[in-house]
Design a protein around this motif. Structure first.
Motif, short mmCIF file in Angstrom:
data_model
loop_
_atom_site.label_atom_id
_atom_site.label_comp_id
_atom_site.label_asym_id
_atom_site.label_seq_id
_atom_site.Cartn_x
_atom_site.Cartn_y
_atom_site.Cartn_z
N LEU A 171 0.49 -1.18 0.39
CA LEU A 171 0.09 -0.22 0.11
C LEU A 171 1.11 1.46 -0.47
CD1 LEU A 171 -2.49 -1.15 2.52
CD2 LEU A 171 -3.47 -0.28 0.08
N GLY A 172 1.87 0.98 1.09
CA GLY A 172 2.97 2.70 0.72
C GLY A 172 3.82 2.49 -0.72
N ALA A 173 3.66 1.61 -1.61
CA ALA A 173 4.42 1.89 -3.05
C ALA A 173 3.06 2.29 -3.79
CB ALA A 173 4.24 0.76 -3.54
N ILE A 174 1.83 1.84 -3.36
CA ILE A 174 0.75 2.50 -4.37
C ILE A 174 0.40 3.79 -3.91
CG2 ILE A 174 -2.15 2.79 -4.41
CD1 ILE A 174 -1.68 -0.53 -4.36
N SER A 175 1.03 4.29 -2.78
CA SER A 175 0.49 5.86 -1.87
C SER A 175 1.44 6.75 -2.69
CB SER A 175 0.08 5.85 -0.56
OG SER A 175 -0.20 5.29 -0.31
N LEU A 176 3.07 5.61 -3.15
CA LEU A 176 4.07 6.41 -3.91
C LEU A 176 4.02 6.55 -5.42
CD1 LEU A 176 6.28 8.21 -3.78
CD2 LEU A 176 7.64 5.90 -3.40
N TYR A 177 3.28 5.68 -5.97
CA TYR A 177 3.13 5.88 -7.27
C TYR A 177 1.81 6.98 -7.59
CZ TYR A 177 1.14 4.35 -11.93
OH TYR A 177 0.87 4.12 -13.04
N ILE A 178 0.72 6.63 -7.07
CA ILE A 178 0.00 7.65 -6.90
C ILE A 178 0.25 9.29 -6.79
CG2 ILE A 178 -2.32 9.15 -6.17
CD1 ILE A 178 -3.58 6.10 -5.46
N SER A 179 1.20 9.56 -5.57
CA SER A 179 1.39 10.66 -5.62
C SER A 179 2.85 11.34 -6.60
CB SER A 179 2.21 10.98 -4.37
OG SER A 179 3.57 10.28 -4.38
N LEU A 180 2.88 10.07 -7.67
CA LEU A 180 3.64 10.70 -8.93
C LEU A 180 3.11 11.12 -10.04
CD1 LEU A 180 6.69 7.60 -8.53
CD2 LEU A 180 7.01 10.25 -8.28
N LYS A 181 1.85 11.15 -9.52
CA LYS A 181 1.31 11.48 -10.63
C LYS A 181 0.62 13.13 -10.73
CE LYS A 181 0.80 8.02 -13.24
NZ LYS A 181 0.85 7.41 -14.77
N MET A 182 0.88 13.26 -9.27
CA MET A 182 0.69 14.71 -9.16
C MET A 182 1.45 15.77 -9.74
SD MET A 182 -0.32 13.94 -4.96
CE MET A 182 -1.37 13.24 -4.65
N ASN A 183 0.83 17.14 -9.74
CA ASN A 183 2.23 18.30 -9.58
C ASN A 183 3.22 18.37 -8.76
OD1 ASN A 183 0.76 19.77 -7.70
ND2 ASN A 183 -0.53 20.30 -9.10
N PRO A 184 4.11 19.19 -8.96
CA PRO A 184 5.17 19.28 -8.25
C PRO A 184 4.27 19.55 -6.83
CG PRO A 184 5.83 20.03 -10.14
CD PRO A 184 4.22 19.85 -10.43
N GLN A 185 4.22 20.41 -6.95
CA GLN A 185 4.05 21.53 -5.86
C GLN A 185 2.31 19.57 -4.65
OE1 GLN A 185 1.30 24.93 -5.39
NE2 GLN A 185 1.00 24.82 -3.64
N ASP A 186 1.50 19.59 -5.21
CA ASP A 186 0.54 18.43 -4.58
C ASP A 186 1.65 17.22 -3.90
OD1 ASP A 186 -1.42 20.18 -4.59
OD2 ASP A 186 -2.50 19.82 -6.73
N PHE A 187 2.84 16.50 -5.08
CA PHE A 187 3.72 15.57 -4.81
C PHE A 187 4.12 15.49 -3.42
CE2 PHE A 187 7.97 14.39 -4.85
CZ PHE A 187 7.76 13.23 -5.19
N GLU A 188 5.06 17.16 -2.75
CA GLU A 188 5.82 17.77 -2.05
C GLU A 188 5.15 17.63 -1.23
OE1 GLU A 188 8.52 21.25 -0.45
OE2 GLU A 188 7.68 21.52 -2.49
N ALA A 189 3.40 18.16 -1.07
CA ALA A 189 2.57 17.74 0.14
C ALA A 189 2.52 16.26 0.63
CB ALA A 189 1.85 18.40 -0.53
N ALA A 190 2.59 15.83 -0.59
CA ALA A 190 2.71 14.21 0.09
C ALA A 190 3.00 13.63 0.90
CB ALA A 190 1.29 13.90 -1.42
N THR A 191 4.67 13.62 0.09
CA THR A 191 5.44 13.00 -0.01
C THR A 191 5.93 13.02 1.92
OG1 THR A 191 6.45 13.11 -1.99
CG2 THR A 191 7.75 13.46 -0.33
N MET A 192 5.60 14.98 2.04
CA MET A 192 5.41 14.99 2.99
C MET A 192 5.04 14.72 3.78
SD MET A 192 8.34 17.27 4.47
CE MET A 192 7.49 17.84 5.93
N TRP A 193 3.41 14.09 3.19
CA TRP A 193 2.58 14.03 4.23
C TRP A 193 2.54 12.54 4.85
CZ3 TRP A 193 -1.60 10.46 3.28
CH2 TRP A 193 -2.52 9.94 4.18
N MET A 194 2.96 11.58 4.37
CA MET A 194 2.82 10.39 4.25
C MET A 194 4.34 10.11 4.99
SD MET A 194 2.69 8.44 0.31
CE MET A 194 3.58 9.33 -1.14
N THR A 195 5.00 11.08 4.82
CA THR A 195 6.44 10.53 6.21
C THR A 195 6.42 10.96 7.60
OG1 THR A 195 7.00 12.77 6.07
CG2 THR A 195 8.42 10.59 4.34
#
Length: 343
Positions: A171-195
């Motif tokens: 599920l962590g891999a799925i979350s990372l894959y989906i976050s890679l589809k986001m724009n750079p700003q949302d990806f940064e927020a999602a990456t911080m949030w996942m940690t």
């Protein structure tokens, strides 16, 4: 003096010590940071005497919401961890290790991705919706793990741990894959949030999780005596007339609800649900009304101090609080695992 009175006094003393630690953590979090304030400044600002706009901004917009979120997250994850360990009779069970955090997290990441695509402008509605998506993802994950861990008519603790770790990784891999589809700003927020982070805490997030705690916590504490029976074994609970399947469903949904609310505002912070209940049981025994209370307090202390360390040690760079908790939790998990294998 009777034995029960002695136990009660020890419990009160323990609660008092934990509250002192908690208020100490709140004190350092409110007074220390990039902008240092005295305790007098903080109190005067909180009660409205100090009209300094800079002080009001620091306290009400940045530090106080962050402290309150830390308290809620520590409380929720600590209690949820105690419940899951009692239901599974496994001291290594933890919402993060078992993948429940990841299940709630992947549902929230999907929601974040969908909202970013639809360009939803109502932030309050979006914030309130996230815990519900987390509940769906966490419940599905919990049922999946529970189903695959059931063998020969009983729950296999070792299989539970292995299935949970595998599910969490996937599920962590799925979350990372989906976050890679986001724009750079949302990806940064999602990456911080996942940690696992509460750096962007605000009052909307506090309002969004408050109903979950107000509804679920009273139910859990009122039914806490049933957890004592589950910890002794499901057959024991059946012998005294407890409807075990119904009770397990209530407890599972309640704990996943708390986890989902916490994950929606802080991301996936692991090990709180492992450390807090284990320490609580070693201090107060197996009486789960006390275990839930002490576990919640310990969780609040851990997250409050963890967040303070995360935002100050490498200042102005800020660590996710999930990383700080993991530095403490991973060695403790290895110690418990080695202890379990040596039995």
């Amino acid at each position: 003096m009777s034995r029960e009175i002695v136990k009660q006094r020890k419990f009160i003393q323990l609660a008092f010590i934990l509250l002192i630690l908690l208020f100490t953590g709140m004190y350092v979090s409110l007074t220390h940071g990039e902008f240092t304030m005295t305790i007098s400044d903080v109190i005067r600002t909180l009660i409205g005497i100090d009209q300094n706009r800079e002080h009001q901004l620091v306290i009400f917009e940045f530090r106080l919401p962050r402290v309150i979120i830390a308290l809620f997250v520590g409380l929720g994850l600590g209690i949820a961890g105690a419940v899951i360990q009692a239901l599974t009779r496994n001291e290594l069970a933890d919402p993060g290790i078992l993948g429940i955090n990841a299940g709630a997290g992947v549902a929230v990441v999907i929601y974040m991705y969908a909202v970013s695509r639809m360009d939803v402008s109502n932030e309050l509605l979006s914030t309130f919706s996230m815990p519900f998506f987390g509940l769906i993802g966490g419940t599905i994950t919990a049922l999946f793990i529970y189903g695959f861990s059931w063998t020969h008519g009983r729950l296999d603790s070792n299989r539970l741990l292995l299935v949970g770790i595998a599910a969490g990784s996937g599920l962590g891999a799925i979350s990372l894959y989906i976050s890679l589809k986001m724009n750079p700003q949302d990806f940064e927020a999602a990456t911080m949030w996942m940690t696992g982070t509460i750096w962007n805490a605000n009052w909307n997030k506090i309002i969004s999780i408050l109903p979950w705690f107000c509804f679920l916590l009273p139910i859990m504490f009122l039914r806490a005596s049933h957890l004592d029976l589950f910890y002794l074994g499901e057959d024991t609970a059946k012998n005294v007339g407890v409807s075990t399947e119904r009770e397990k469903s209530i407890w599972l949904l309640g704990s996943v609800g708390l986890i989902s609310a916490c994950v929606s505002v802080s991301g996936s912070i692991g090990f709180i649900g492992l450390l807090s209940p284990h320490i609580a049981r070693s201090l107060v025994g197996l009486h789960h009304r006390k275990v839930l209370a002490v576990s919640g307090l310990i969780g609040m202390v851990l997250v409050t101090f963890g967040d303070f360390i995360a935002k100050t040690v490498f200042s102005p760079v800020e660590l996710p609080v999930g990383v700080v908790i993991a530095i403490i939790g991973i060695p403790y998990f290895i110690y418990l695992l080695k202890k379990k294998l040596n039995k």
